[in-house]
Design a protein around this motif. Structure first.
Motif, mmCIF file in Angstrom:
data_model
loop_
_atom_site.group_PDB
_atom_site.id
_atom_site.type_symbol
_atom_site.label_atom_id
_atom_site.label_comp_id
_atom_site.label_asym_id
_atom_site.label_seq_id
_atom_site.Cartn_x
_atom_site.Cartn_y
_atom_site.Cartn_z
ATOM 1 N N GLY A 249 -21.314 3.039 -38.274
ATOM 2 C CA GLY A 249 -20.667 2.061 -38.944
ATOM 3 C C GLY A 249 -20.008 0.834 -37.790
ATOM 4 O O GLY A 249 -19.868 -0.120 -37.974
ATOM 5 N N ARG A 250 -19.641 1.516 -36.743
ATOM 6 C CA ARG A 250 -18.804 0.962 -35.593
ATOM 7 C C ARG A 250 -19.762 0.061 -34.955
ATOM 8 O O ARG A 250 -19.144 -0.951 -34.297
ATOM 9 N N ARG A 251 -21.078 0.006 -35.224
ATOM 10 C CA ARG A 251 -22.009 -1.198 -34.427
ATOM 11 C C ARG A 251 -21.501 -2.478 -35.005
ATOM 12 O O ARG A 251 -21.616 -3.378 -34.185
ATOM 13 N N THR A 252 -21.269 -2.673 -35.889
ATOM 14 C CA THR A 252 -21.021 -3.958 -36.830
ATOM 15 C C THR A 252 -19.634 -4.483 -36.683
ATOM 16 O O THR A 252 -18.621 -5.437 -37.040
ATOM 17 N N ALA A 253 -18.399 -3.362 -36.090
ATOM 18 C CA ALA A 253 -17.132 -3.623 -36.402
ATOM 19 C C ALA A 253 -16.660 -4.386 -35.332
ATOM 20 O O ALA A 253 -17.237 -4.199 -34.011
ATOM 21 N N GLY A 254 -15.484 -5.083 -35.414
ATOM 22 C CA GLY A 254 -14.945 -5.832 -34.416
ATOM 23 C C GLY A 254 -14.210 -4.932 -33.414
ATOM 24 O O GLY A 254 -14.203 -3.782 -33.580
ATOM 25 N N ARG A 255 -13.670 -5.727 -32.382
ATOM 26 C CA ARG A 255 -13.114 -4.893 -31.331
ATOM 27 C C ARG A 255 -11.993 -3.838 -31.810
ATOM 28 O O ARG A 255 -11.975 -2.838 -31.484
ATOM 29 N N TYR A 256 -11.211 -4.535 -32.664
ATOM 30 C CA TYR A 256 -9.978 -3.756 -33.253
ATOM 31 C C TYR A 256 -10.379 -2.912 -34.153
ATOM 32 O O TYR A 256 -9.877 -1.633 -34.348
ATOM 33 N N ALA A 257 -11.382 -3.147 -35.261
ATOM 34 C CA ALA A 257 -11.720 -2.293 -36.058
ATOM 35 C C ALA A 257 -12.394 -1.035 -35.863
ATOM 36 O O ALA A 257 -12.466 -0.034 -36.468
ATOM 37 N N LYS A 258 -12.996 -0.998 -34.529
ATOM 38 C CA LYS A 258 -13.717 0.061 -33.937
ATOM 39 C C LYS A 258 -12.833 1.229 -33.978
ATOM 40 O O LYS A 258 -13.272 2.450 -34.213
ATOM 41 N N GLY A 259 -11.488 0.961 -33.645
ATOM 42 C CA GLY A 259 -10.601 2.098 -33.521
ATOM 43 C C GLY A 259 -10.249 2.877 -34.797
ATOM 44 O O GLY A 259 -9.780 3.792 -34.976
ATOM 45 N N VAL A 260 -10.641 1.963 -35.853
ATOM 46 C CA VAL A 260 -10.229 2.716 -37.199
ATOM 47 C C VAL A 260 -11.074 3.008 -38.249
ATOM 48 O O VAL A 260 -11.054 3.428 -39.287
ATOM 49 N N LYS A 261 -12.369 2.437 -37.765
ATOM 50 C CA LYS A 261 -13.709 2.886 -38.722
ATOM 51 C C LYS A 261 -14.463 3.780 -38.342
ATOM 52 O O LYS A 261 -15.033 3.955 -37.217
ATOM 53 N N SER A 262 -14.741 4.697 -39.523
ATOM 54 C CA SER A 262 -15.570 5.811 -38.687
ATOM 55 C C SER A 262 -16.431 5.940 -40.357
ATOM 56 O O SER A 262 -16.191 6.462 -41.391
ATOM 57 N N ASN A 263 -17.601 5.382 -40.216
ATOM 58 C CA ASN A 263 -18.658 5.701 -41.244
ATOM 59 C C ASN A 263 -20.120 5.148 -40.845
ATOM 60 O O ASN A 263 -20.265 5.160 -39.495
ATOM 61 N N GLU A 264 -20.757 5.383 -41.860
ATOM 62 C CA GLU A 264 -22.374 5.080 -41.470
ATOM 63 C C GLU A 264 -22.861 3.791 -42.338
ATOM 64 O O GLU A 264 -22.327 3.567 -43.484
ATOM 65 N N GLN A 265 -23.732 2.972 -41.835
ATOM 66 C CA GLN A 265 -24.069 1.901 -42.559
ATOM 67 C C GLN A 265 -25.687 1.661 -42.508
ATOM 68 O O GLN A 265 -26.253 2.356 -41.316
ATOM 69 N N ALA A 266 -26.314 1.343 -43.525
ATOM 70 C CA ALA A 266 -27.772 1.274 -43.310
ATOM 71 C C ALA A 266 -28.204 0.207 -42.574
ATOM 72 O O ALA A 266 -27.507 -0.769 -42.459
ATOM 73 N N ALA A 267 -29.085 0.686 -41.427
ATOM 74 C CA ALA A 267 -29.894 -0.354 -40.677
ATOM 75 C C ALA A 267 -30.407 -1.723 -41.342
ATOM 76 O O ALA A 267 -30.850 -1.306 -42.405
ATOM 77 N N ASP A 268 -30.409 -2.487 -40.865
ATOM 78 C CA ASP A 268 -31.190 -3.644 -41.232
ATOM 79 C C ASP A 268 -32.847 -3.710 -41.350
ATOM 80 O O ASP A 268 -33.283 -3.794 -40.569
ATOM 81 N N THR A 269 -33.234 -3.404 -42.621
ATOM 82 C CA THR A 269 -34.589 -3.409 -42.671
ATOM 83 C C THR A 269 -34.970 -4.137 -44.065
ATOM 84 O O THR A 269 -33.974 -4.362 -44.974
ATOM 85 N N PRO A 270 -36.110 -4.408 -44.556
ATOM 86 C CA PRO A 270 -36.440 -5.050 -45.533
ATOM 87 C C PRO A 270 -36.366 -4.219 -46.938
ATOM 88 O O PRO A 270 -35.968 -4.856 -47.584
ATOM 89 N N ALA A 271 -36.093 -2.879 -46.680
ATOM 90 C CA ALA A 271 -35.758 -2.014 -47.829
ATOM 91 C C ALA A 271 -34.273 -2.317 -48.183
ATOM 92 O O ALA A 271 -33.831 -2.443 -49.342
ATOM 93 N N ARG A 272 -33.541 -2.582 -47.323
ATOM 94 C CA ARG A 272 -31.908 -2.883 -47.323
ATOM 95 C C ARG A 272 -31.953 -4.218 -48.020
ATOM 96 O O ARG A 272 -31.138 -4.463 -48.905
ATOM 97 N N GLU A 273 -32.708 -4.981 -47.518
ATOM 98 C CA GLU A 273 -32.457 -6.358 -47.986
ATOM 99 C C GLU A 273 -32.907 -6.425 -49.663
ATOM 100 O O GLU A 273 -32.503 -7.364 -50.396
ATOM 101 N N ALA A 274 -33.835 -5.377 -50.100
ATOM 102 C CA ALA A 274 -34.413 -5.535 -51.270
ATOM 103 C C ALA A 274 -33.411 -5.077 -52.152
ATOM 104 O O ALA A 274 -32.948 -5.624 -53.315
ATOM 105 N N ILE A 275 -32.530 -4.112 -51.750
ATOM 106 C CA ILE A 275 -31.299 -3.641 -52.294
ATOM 107 C C ILE A 275 -30.398 -4.699 -52.464
ATOM 108 O O ILE A 275 -29.899 -4.989 -53.538
ATOM 109 N N PHE A 276 -29.865 -5.422 -51.428
ATOM 110 C CA PHE A 276 -28.877 -6.453 -51.576
ATOM 111 C C PHE A 276 -29.569 -7.466 -52.405
ATOM 112 O O PHE A 276 -28.589 -7.993 -53.244
ATOM 113 N N ALA A 277 -30.847 -7.754 -52.592
ATOM 114 C CA ALA A 277 -31.225 -8.920 -53.620
ATOM 115 C C ALA A 277 -31.020 -8.374 -55.008
ATOM 116 O O ALA A 277 -30.342 -9.092 -55.797
#
Ligand SMILES: O=C(O)CCC(=O)C(=O)O
Ligand SMILES: [Fe+2]
Length: 526
Positions: A249-277
């Protein structure tokens, strides 16, 4: 809403089933807290009456009845019995024990509810007082004692808050205690001798001031919306999410948030977009969500996953994401609450923390500027869709008032529906206010009900007393809000804004400062 390719219409509507904004029923927790204070007050009144050698059976009975009907849970029965016993007892020991028991029960409520209950207690005292005093003198002694007893109970509760171990609570408690003291001029001895200022308004003014103190810096407006997705939709989303690929999840976090963020996030794929829809569609169709957020578009969404040991430390979300302003943040919970431990979303404010851990399919919506964190997950896996909304209405206070108006209008339009022509407004229509307001802010707020008439709210509603929907297809309809209701709601928004401002600049500054836990804040860009 701006086109998202999801076919969300413009329909938006009042918050069905929500009680906030309405003046009718109190939240159960608040009603309970208020009853605890009033029971204590009635007992104090009975004690004073007995102290002057009179029979206090009536007041004791009143307290017992309120215990039986005004309290939640086992406490109702317990207190009812204990108060009934007082009637027979000859000594005052029972009163002292009950005051203690009531104080302990009050201490279980949240600080915000305790403050609100103090304000309500002062109002109740004011009402008794108005009955008790005529032409500057006590004309009804029992009413006077009730007002006095409740006032004393309220003072004891403010003392308890002022003695809190939590500095922010103690500070508000002391401030509230001083405000209550000022109303003391309404009282003299137990017979009302030596009253300096025989005015019920002193009590009502104190109630209003306490309410303002309770609002100061203390309310990021958090809305919990149940059942945004039903169990089948949740199951389908969970299955789809299981097939997704996850990354740090730190991949999308800003400079400061990287230090406190520890999680996982789904990669950007069409399947994820279908979920968002699917999520966008459900949220755009949800009346409460659209009434609270006035969504113009979804600036960003993420599927986040927290396994054991993962957490997200205290932060505020980025005010701009992918080039869009972010006004409100949401978490749509997807995991069964008993399938993981920890992982609560914690909203922090000046006087307390609220831990939010919802059933799958439920959602929490809060201003993006609010401080929050995700507690470490201790066991299991917490999966959620989090997202950020750009609202048609930038100001949080105005959004809140518009939502209040929706709730009020819904109640009032239901009452009036039978007196109005019913209009087919199943399709979105062009709208204008007839009072020079831009249609942009309005169109997202058009609401059409089957039986009720159409109506619209605009961000700039303050400049006109009533609004009109004009459309080529239907006659004009006045918004079913009375000028008085609009004024009251406007006043509430002003109070909120004023208390925030004074908090930022004046006396309450230390309380604001205490909102900010030193060294732990980060700005996240997710
Ligand atoms: O998962 C949550 O409840 C909130 C996560 C969060 O604060 C964020 O992603 O910025
Ligand atoms: Fe966040």
């Amino acid at each position: 809403m701006e086109a998202e390719g999801e076919g969300e219409g413009e329909a938006a509507a009042a918050g069905e089933g929500e009680s906030e904004g309405g003046s009718s029923a109190l939240e159960p927790a608040l009603a309970h807290a208020r009853s605890l204070l009033v029971i204590d007050g009635l007992l104090r009144a009975a004690e004073a009456q007995r102290g002057s050698g009179e029979d206090a059976a009536e007041l004791i009975e009143e307290a017992a009845e309120l215990a039986e009907h005004g309290l939640e849970g086992a406490l109702a029965g317990e207190l009812y019995e204990r108060i009934e016993e007082l009637e027979a007892a000859a000594d005052d020991q029972g009163f002292a024990e009950l005051h203690e028991r009531l104080a302990a029960a009050r201490a279980e409520a949240t600080a915000a509810d305790r403050l609100e209950a103090i304000s309500l207690g002062l109002r109740a005292a004011g009402e008794h007082y108005a009955e008790a005093v005529t032409d500057g003198a006590v004309s009804d002694r029992t009413e006077y004692l009730e007002a006095f007893g409740i006032y004393e109970a309220v003072k004891a509760e403010a003392d308890a808050l002022a003695a809190s171990d939590e500095a922010a609570v103690a500070e508000v408690g002391a401030e509230v205690r001083a405000q209550i003291e000022e109303a003391g001029a309404a009282f003299g001895g137990s017979a009302g001798e030596d009253i300096t200022t025989p005015e019920a308004s002193l009590l009502h003014a104190a109630a209003a001031r306490v309410e303002l103190s309770a609002l100061s810096c203390a309310d990021p407006m958090v809305h919990v919306i149940g059942g945004v997705l039903d169990s089948h939709e949740v199951a389908a989303l969970r299955e789809a999410i299981e097939a997704l690929e996850f990354e740090d999840g730190r991949r999308t976090a800003g400079r400061y948030a990287k230090g406190v963020k520890s999680n996982e996030q789904a990669a950007d794929t069409p399947a994820r977009e279908a979920i968002f829809a699917k999520v966008r569609k459900a949220l755009s169709a949800n009346e409460v969500f659209t009434s609270v957020a006035r969504p113009r578009k979804f600036a960003r969404m993420l599927v986040s996953r927290y396994g054991p040991g993962m957490a997200y430390g205290t932060h505020v979300d980025d005010p701009i994401m992918k080039g869009s302003r972010t006004d409100m943040s949401f978490t749509l919970f997807l995991s069964e609450t008993d399938s993981y431990e920890g992982g609560g979303l914690v909203m922090e404010d000046a006087i307390e923390e609220r831990v939010i851990r919802l059933e799958p399919g439920d959602l929490v919506l809060y201003p993006t500027s609010a401080l929050h964190r995700v507690e470490p997950v201790e066991q299991g896996t917490r999966v959620a869709v989090v997202g950020w909304v750009t609202s048609w209405v930038r100001s949080a206070e105005r959004r809140e008032v518009l939502h209040d108006l929706d709730v009020a209008a819904r109640a009032s339009s239901t009452a009036r529906a039978s007196r109005r022509p019913s209009i087919d407004c199943s399709r979105p229509r062009a709208t204008s206010t007839g009072c020079g307001l831009p249609t942009e802010g309005i169109s997202a707020a058009v609401r059409c009900g089957a039986a009720a008439p159409c109506f619209a709210f605009g961000d700039g509603y303050g400049s006109c007393r009533s609004q009109t929907i004009a459309s080529s297809a239907a006659p004009s309809i006045q918004i079913p809000i009375t000028a008085a209701a609009a004024m009251a709601l406007r006043g509430r928004a002003r109070d909120r804004a004023a208390s925030r401002n004074s908090c930022m600049s004046g006396a309450g500054i230390s309380r604001c400062a205490s909102m900010i836990p030193s060294g732990t804040i980060s700005r996240s860009s997710n």
